[in-house]
Design an enzyme around this catalytic site. Sequence first.
Site, PDB file in Angstrom:
ATOM      1  N   GLY A 300     -65.874  13.339   0.611  1.00 51.74           N
ATOM      2  CA  GLY A 300     -64.805  13.803  -0.272  1.00 51.74           C
ATOM      3  C   GLY A 300     -65.088  13.555  -1.741  1.00 51.74           C
ATOM      4  CB  SER A 301     -62.709  13.013  -4.513  1.00 51.96           C
ATOM      5  OG  SER A 301     -61.894  14.128  -4.196  1.00 51.96           O
ATOM      6  CB  VAL A 302     -66.571   8.962  -3.370  1.00 54.08           C
ATOM      7  CG1 VAL A 302     -65.283   8.158  -3.269  1.00 54.08           C
ATOM      8  CG2 VAL A 302     -67.041   9.418  -1.999  1.00 54.08           C
ATOM      9  CG  MET A 303     -69.769  13.161  -2.031  1.00 47.35           C
ATOM     10  SD  MET A 303     -71.203  12.067  -1.967  1.00 47.35           S
ATOM     11  CE  MET A 303     -72.540  13.260  -2.081  1.00 47.35           C
TER      12      MET A 303
END
EC number: 3.4.16.4
Length: 568
Positions: A300-303
């Site tokens: 998810g958004s941690v990428m």
Amino acid sequence: MSATPRRGKTRHAPSPMGQARYRVMLGLVLIGLALLAGRIVDLHVFDRTFLQGQGDARTLRVDPIPAHRGMITDRHGEPLAISTPVVTLWANPQDLPDDRIQRLRLAQALGQEPEALNARIERYADREFMYLRRRMTPVDAQEVLDLRIPGVHKRAEYKRYYPAGEVIAQLIGVTNIDDQGQEGLELAYQSYLSGEPGRRRVLKDRRGRLVRDLEVLQEAEPGGDLTLAIDQRLQYMAYRELKSAVDENDADGGVLVMLDADTGEVLAMANQPSYNPNNRAGLDPGGLRNRAIVDVFEPGSVMKPLAMSALLETGRFPPDTVVDTSPGWMVIDGYTIKDVANYGELTLSGILEKSSNIGMSKLTLQLDDPVVPERYRALGFDQVPGTGFPGEAGGSVPAPQVWSSSQWAALSYGYGLSVSALQLAGAYTAIANHGERLPPSLLRLNRPPAGEPVIEPDVADRVLGMMDRVVEPGTGARRALVPGYSVAGKTGTVRKSGGGGYEENAYRSLFVGIAPVSDPRLITVVMIDHPRGDAFYGGAVAAPVFSRVAGSALRLLDVPPDLLDEDS
């Protein structure tokens, strides 16, 4: 008067045939005695090695000398796995007495039910070996031997003990009853830790009892000691906080990985659920798995910061770039992409701060080249980390030929690929080290490894600054703040996928943090699997775990604060 003749036995002269038979029998006996005497002389004078060999075969034995298994320690020498001497009792069932009283005394000393012991003895009645009880303390074993029951013998062995227990169980692993590695690092370094057993020649009686040690044929070579990168102090804090968060949020589990930003060494690696390696009765096999290394998930958004680094390097997006994310949703290939709210116009930093899927998608779809997935591969995704841990996962990044526009966009905000927590932490070493990625290491390093340049230094520093603004008072990641230290980070809230697609109300909550920003020392990844409490966003569930663990770790490692009190 006439005399009456006296009656008596009449003696007859031996017949010639009887004399011959006698002589033949006597001759055979004498020949036999002569042959026997000759054989005795031959064996004792000319061929005495035969008798000696036969005697040795019945009394001389070569017994193994167990090798001491090497110790596993943390980076400061604190023991994490040690072997202690124990005694295994065995018996020759054919020599065990049938006396009921002696059998009862033996069962009581062994701590076993008499009926069960008798049944086992009967089952092994036609054999010459059976275990009575394995890995007893020397004191308890001696109490059994003091009964002097015929047929009972001892064997020296070692038993593995894990002082940290469940706190680091999945990383260390376990050995089996024969002290052979079965899981984790115990399995990965089996040949190094196990050493080489020795051999000794002993004299035993016909019942197999030791009479005398004769000589050592080969000394046992102890196994090597293994020094991990783990700091046991940080490991205890990480495990405590992770377990507390999993319990408070009624989650299925969680992982926490902390790396040294300068070396890539794994300073802490905690898993939930866990197990006690010193008492495996009723063990849930799921607790054996080191989820931080062998499990993969959509991140998810941690990428987004990693994808942003690839977008910035194209030169297509200057610092003053603004993206209109209105109305907060968009449809691509029939799929709807949404933001949590309509954020309107956002700068590049604003896209990361608000975690805008729309902003990342619009930037990515302006490009013709697959710069984002190429960046992911350069950062170590889609390949095993190379730690040597059994079953370490490589994850996956889809090949270019299968992408649609929606998949292209999804990759930029962390969907459509799979990674492990260790891979994720390792990728962020490039952000913390001016663009150079460091391979994660489970073992303590004598010197920092050479980094691999994967991001332009000025771009890596710029992304780090963007992440710094993500973790500020008033932002969704504010719970990751650490008093006295600057923190760069990114939250993530990912819907879990099932057999029929994404599940309703099932999420993974993530946070990736770097601290302190002025001189990065720690990189920490926190993932909570399926929190069922009132909160499920990464900023509410995972970020507080980072704050508590990173704050304690920085103070314990004597890292100087880089913020004034009024700014902290």
